[in-house]
Design an enzyme around this catalytic site. Structure first.
Site, PDB file in Angstrom:
ATOM      1  N   SER A  23       5.455  15.054  27.817  1.00 33.95           N
ATOM      2  CA  SER A  23       4.383  15.032  26.836  1.00 33.95           C
ATOM      3  C   SER A  23       4.738  14.097  25.684  1.00 33.95           C
ATOM      4  O   SER A  23       5.916  13.955  25.333  1.00 33.95           O
ATOM      5  CB  SER A  23       4.177  16.455  26.303  1.00 33.95           C
ATOM      6  OG  SER A  23       2.923  16.623  25.719  1.00 33.95           O
ATOM      7  N   PRO A  24       3.737  13.436  25.079  1.00 28.50           N
ATOM      8  CA  PRO A  24       4.034  12.580  23.926  1.00 28.50           C
ATOM      9  C   PRO A  24       4.578  13.395  22.761  1.00 28.50           C
ATOM     10  O   PRO A  24       3.984  14.394  22.375  1.00 28.50           O
ATOM     11  CB  PRO A  24       2.679  11.951  23.585  1.00 28.50           C
ATOM     12  CG  PRO A  24       1.663  12.774  24.286  1.00 28.50           C
ATOM     13  CD  PRO A  24       2.319  13.417  25.445  1.00 28.50           C
TER      14      PRO A  24
ATOM     15  N   CYS B  94       6.326  12.815  18.890  1.00 24.89           N
ATOM     16  CA  CYS B  94       6.679  11.889  17.815  1.00 24.89           C
ATOM     17  C   CYS B  94       8.189  11.916  17.562  1.00 24.89           C
ATOM     18  O   CYS B  94       8.796  12.984  17.487  1.00 24.89           O
ATOM     19  CB  CYS B  94       5.932  12.252  16.540  1.00 24.89           C
ATOM     20  SG  CYS B  94       4.155  11.960  16.623  1.00 24.89           S
TER      21      CYS B  94
ATOM     22  N   ALA C  57       2.424   9.558  20.086  1.00 27.57           N
ATOM     23  CA  ALA C  57       1.220   9.077  19.413  1.00 27.57           C
ATOM     24  C   ALA C  57       1.521   7.735  18.756  1.00 27.57           C
ATOM     25  O   ALA C  57       2.360   7.642  17.858  1.00 27.57           O
ATOM     26  CB  ALA C  57       0.764  10.089  18.366  1.00 27.57           C
TER      27      ALA C  57
ATOM     28  N   GLN D  28       0.150   7.125  24.438  1.00 28.61           N
ATOM     29  CA  GLN D  28      -0.913   7.871  23.769  1.00 28.61           C
ATOM     30  C   GLN D  28      -1.379   7.066  22.558  1.00 28.61           C
ATOM     31  O   GLN D  28      -0.611   6.824  21.626  1.00 28.61           O
ATOM     32  CB  GLN D  28      -0.413   9.247  23.316  1.00 28.61           C
ATOM     33  CG  GLN D  28      -1.521  10.122  22.739  1.00 28.61           C
ATOM     34  CD  GLN D  28      -0.995  11.438  22.195  1.00 28.61           C
ATOM     35  OE1 GLN D  28      -0.302  11.454  21.175  1.00 28.61           O
ATOM     36  NE2 GLN D  28      -1.320  12.540  22.858  1.00 28.61           N
TER      37      GLN D  28
ATOM     38  N   TYR E 245      -6.269  15.329  14.519  1.00 31.85           N
ATOM     39  CA  TYR E 245      -6.247  13.921  14.139  1.00 31.85           C
ATOM     40  C   TYR E 245      -7.668  13.345  14.221  1.00 31.85           C
ATOM     41  O   TYR E 245      -8.625  14.065  14.510  1.00 31.85           O
ATOM     42  CB  TYR E 245      -5.216  13.173  14.987  1.00 31.85           C
ATOM     43  CG  TYR E 245      -3.815  13.703  14.737  1.00 31.85           C
ATOM     44  CD1 TYR E 245      -3.291  13.742  13.444  1.00 31.85           C
ATOM     45  CD2 TYR E 245      -3.032  14.219  15.765  1.00 31.85           C
ATOM     46  CE1 TYR E 245      -2.031  14.259  13.188  1.00 31.85           C
ATOM     47  CE2 TYR E 245      -1.767  14.741  15.515  1.00 31.85           C
ATOM     48  CZ  TYR E 245      -1.277  14.762  14.227  1.00 31.85           C
ATOM     49  OH  TYR E 245      -0.031  15.284  13.967  1.00 31.85           O
TER      50      TYR E 245
ATOM     51  N   ARG F 147      -6.341  13.708  25.614  1.00 29.47           N
ATOM     52  CA  ARG F 147      -5.811  14.999  25.131  1.00 29.47           C
ATOM     53  C   ARG F 147      -6.797  15.576  24.139  1.00 29.47           C
ATOM     54  O   ARG F 147      -7.221  14.899  23.201  1.00 29.47           O
ATOM     55  CB  ARG F 147      -4.436  14.827  24.486  1.00 29.47           C
ATOM     56  CG  ARG F 147      -3.955  16.099  23.787  1.00 29.47           C
ATOM     57  CD  ARG F 147      -2.488  16.073  23.409  1.00 29.47           C
ATOM     58  NE  ARG F 147      -1.668  16.453  24.551  1.00 29.47           N
ATOM     59  CZ  ARG F 147      -0.373  16.800  24.455  1.00 29.47           C
ATOM     60  NH1 ARG F 147       0.223  16.809  23.272  1.00 29.47           N
ATOM     61  NH2 ARG F 147       0.319  17.129  25.527  1.00 29.47           N
TER      62      ARG F 147
ATOM     63  N   LEU G  96       4.570  25.718  25.830  1.00 27.96           N
ATOM     64  CA  LEU G  96       5.545  26.751  26.154  1.00 27.96           C
ATOM     65  C   LEU G  96       5.690  26.969  27.654  1.00 27.96           C
ATOM     66  O   LEU G  96       5.777  28.098  28.132  1.00 27.96           O
ATOM     67  CB  LEU G  96       5.204  28.066  25.429  1.00 27.96           C
ATOM     68  CG  LEU G  96       5.281  28.009  23.892  1.00 27.96           C
ATOM     69  CD1 LEU G  96       4.916  29.356  23.289  1.00 27.96           C
ATOM     70  CD2 LEU G  96       6.664  27.576  23.419  1.00 27.96           C
TER      71      LEU G  96
ATOM     72  N   ARG H 202       9.002  20.375  24.412  1.00 23.68           N
ATOM     73  CA  ARG H 202      10.277  20.799  23.809  1.00 23.68           C
ATOM     74  C   ARG H 202      11.348  21.084  24.851  1.00 23.68           C
ATOM     75  O   ARG H 202      12.537  20.861  24.605  1.00 23.68           O
ATOM     76  CB  ARG H 202      10.037  22.013  22.910  1.00 23.68           C
ATOM     77  CG  ARG H 202       9.287  21.671  21.629  1.00 23.68           C
ATOM     78  CD  ARG H 202       8.923  22.927  20.835  1.00 23.68           C
ATOM     79  NE  ARG H 202       8.277  22.598  19.570  1.00 23.68           N
ATOM     80  CZ  ARG H 202       6.989  22.311  19.444  1.00 23.68           C
ATOM     81  NH1 ARG H 202       6.195  22.316  20.504  1.00 23.68           N
ATOM     82  NH2 ARG H 202       6.475  22.028  18.258  1.00 23.68           N
TER      83      ARG H 202
END
Length: 353
Positions: A22-23, A25, A57, A99, A181, A229, A300, A323
């Site tokens: 997953s993207p 930052c 992003a 992304q 965003y 997304r 998760l 994560r």
């Protein structure tokens, strides 16, 4: 074979497995430029066996950055270092994705480990923009409401960024319309109070995202996938909800989107989010079944058995790991062992297999 390690083909791109990074930052760019941190961060996850790696992003304009450390793709000189990273990713069997993003009113914040909250222009930040002049948090600077010229510039900037992404050898684009965003701000009635063609009704609030999608599809080859997304719900009364997301997904499918990456939240502070393992998976399942579009599950998902169960129940087509990947860049290798799946390791690592 474990479904997690079965290939997935979208348009003319085949992912070697259903694990996507997953993207996330990294807040480590300088003036939007990628550097060795990004090469090692993204490259190690390609070595680790992920089928798809979506870069964080990446701002389509300077004022669209979340923080001064965000990656950017608003000028041609930013292409070369990104190309080097993508060539490394591809050389290890992964698909490089990007992304494309604009933070809107949530821009101009501190790098997390250096401070917190928004940085005003007087202290080195920049003027933020939004569909309506409503700050995200009390004490934030008032965002400037985008006029018709500003909206056209946003659309053009996404399209220009897509052309640069193609030049940088990305094989997939994800449009960031989640987490509060800019594009998400237009979608949600909690943040969009406009009375023109970009506000009010559902059709008006989704207009900017649809126009950005169309502008990208005009320059992004038909052979390459396009994801979006979304935040499937605001988790707030009177806000965007899962029924809206299902409806939007069906429309985006008609405009050339291949998969909806199903996240949630972020539009307004203080939302009560019932975070628990797999808590967003039901959104991916409902959107997939009711709109007929492919979906990605995120949130998760931390074990191979959990990911395999989601795919086995046909709740999603792709598993996005965030994560858990930060904790273990070699998550796919370890997942394969857990599921008794045979996958190809880099030659340099075979003696550790």
């Amino acid at each position: 074979m474990a479904k997690l390690f079965s290939p997935l083909t979208i348009r003319e791109i085949t992912f070697r497995n259903r694990i996507a990074i997953s993207p996330m930052c990294q807040y480590s760019a300088v003036n939007g430029y990628a550097n060795n941190w990004h090469l090692v961060h993204l490259g190690s996850r390609a070595v680790g066996g992920a089928g798809l790696i979506i870069q964080e992003a990446t701002a389509v304009v300077p004022e669209g950055r979340i923080s001064p450390g965000d990656l950017g793709i608003w000028q041609d000189s930013q292409i070369a270092p990104l190309t080097d990273i993508n060539r490394f990713i591809k050389s290890h069997g992964s698909v490089p994705g990007i992304q494309l993003a604009h933070a809107g009113r949530k821009a101009s914040t501190s790098i997390p480990w250096k401070g917190s909250g928004q940085v005003p222009p007087a202290e080195g930040g920049w003027q933020t923009v939004a569909p309506s002049p409503i700050p995200f948090s009390p004490g934030d600077s008032l965002p400037e409401e985008l006029d018709s010229y500003g909206i056209r510039r946003v659309i053009t900037s996404f399209a220009d960024a897509a052309e640069r992404a193609l030049a940088a050898e990305y094989q997939l684009i994800e449009i960031h319309a989640a987490h509060g965003y800019l594009l998400n701000q237009f979608l949600s009635p909690l943040t969009n109070k406009r009375s023109d063609n970009y506000g009010g009704s559902f059709e008006n609030r989704i207009r900017l995202l649809v126009e950005v999608t169309d502008a990208i599809r005009e320059v992004w080859p038909e052979r390459l996938p396009l994801f979006v997304r979304i935040s499937a719900t605001d988790w707030a009364d009177g806000g965007w909800d899962i029924a809206d997301s299902v409806r939007l997904a069906g429309i985006l499918k008609e405009h050339g989107v291949d998969l909806i990456d199903c996240s949630s939240g972020g539009s307004v502070p203080g939302a009560k989010i019932p975070a628990a393992p797999g808590y967003q998976v039901p959104f991916a399942e409902r959107i997939k079944k009711e709109s007929g579009i492919m979906t990605g599950a995120v949130g998760l998902i931390t074990t191979a058995l959990q990911a395999e169960e989601i795919l086995g129940k046909d709740q999603a087509d792709l598993i996005l790991i965030a994560r858990a990947s930060l904790r273990d860049p070699y998550f796919p290798m370890n997942a394969a062992k857990e599921l008794n799946a045979e996958i190809q390791w880099p030659g340099q690592y075979l003696r550790g297999k």
